[in-house]
Design an enzyme around this catalytic site. Structure first.
Site, PDB file in Angstrom:
ATOM      1  N   GLU A  42       0.841  -1.202   0.000  1.00  0.00           N
ATOM      2  CA  GLU A  42       0.000   0.000   0.000  1.00  0.00           C
ATOM      3  C   GLU A  42       0.877   1.253   0.000  1.00  0.00           C
ATOM      4  O   GLU A  42       1.776   1.378   0.829  1.00  0.00           O
ATOM      5  CB  GLU A  42      -0.914   0.008   1.226  1.00  0.00           C
ATOM      6  N   CYS A 104      -7.341  -1.126   8.669  1.00  0.00           N
ATOM      7  CA  CYS A 104      -6.007  -1.128   8.046  1.00  0.00           C
ATOM      8  C   CYS A 104      -5.646   0.251   7.512  1.00  0.00           C
ATOM      9  O   CYS A 104      -4.585   0.791   7.824  1.00  0.00           O
ATOM     10  CB  CYS A 104      -5.942  -2.160   6.919  1.00  0.00           C
ATOM     11  N   HIS A 123      -0.629  -5.617   3.005  1.00  0.00           N
ATOM     12  CA  HIS A 123      -1.754  -6.521   3.180  1.00  0.00           C
ATOM     13  C   HIS A 123      -1.292  -7.928   2.797  1.00  0.00           C
ATOM     14  O   HIS A 123      -0.637  -8.098   1.765  1.00  0.00           O
ATOM     15  CB  HIS A 123      -2.919  -6.113   2.272  1.00  0.00           C
TER      16      HIS A 123
END
Length: 156
Positions: A42, A104, A123
């Protein structure tokens, strides 16, 4: 450190990490239960859009992480470069700019905010016959070592 699936408690823990430990980099790992044998790197955290209830039935006031925070915060780690330069046998790695507007993403944004961008979020898929703890551990080790190399380059 395992963070709870509760917005406010996760935010408090992240604040504590940054103020007490003062790390050069904080790497967060979250479960992407729908991902099958895919690790997702991410790039940024988003400040708004948190409408889904947490484990205690709450969501942040105004659906927002930080009332005075920017719309999004980018990691100082270049996840796209990382993604292009890394491969782990037995598991795909992809690049993302949307961590999902739940705990998250909330945790990631909060960490980026308190750490001035010196945070990363990965993730991971659930463990399975094809994604063993050993494979996932080796993949995370490879990824984090590359992140640390980027941190080292910054310091030069």
């Amino acid at each position: 450190l395992q963070l709870p699936v509760v917005y406010q408690k996760a935010k408090e823990q992240v604040f504590k990490i940054w103020t007490t430990l003062q790390p050069r980099l904080t790497v967060h790992v979250g479960l992407a239960s729908s991902a099958k044998a895919i690790i997702i790197l991410e790039q940024c955290g988003k400040n708004k859009g948190y409408r889904e209830m947490d484990a205690c039935g709450f969501h942040p006031e105004g659906g927002c992480c930080m009332l005075d925070g920017p719309e999004k915060i980018e990691s100082t780690i270049n996840m796209k470069t990382l993604w292009k330069n890394i491969s782990v046998e037995g598991i795909d790695i992809i690049f993302s700019r949307d961590a999902g507007r739940y705990i998250c993403d909330y945790t990631y944004y909060t960490s980026l905010y308190y750490g001035n961008g010196r945070a990363a979020f990965i993730h991971v898929p659930p463990l399975s016959q094809s994604v063993t703890a050993d494979l996932l551990g080796k993949a995370l080790q490879t990824i984090i070592l590359e992140m640390l190399k980027q941190c080292g380059e910054e310091r030069k």
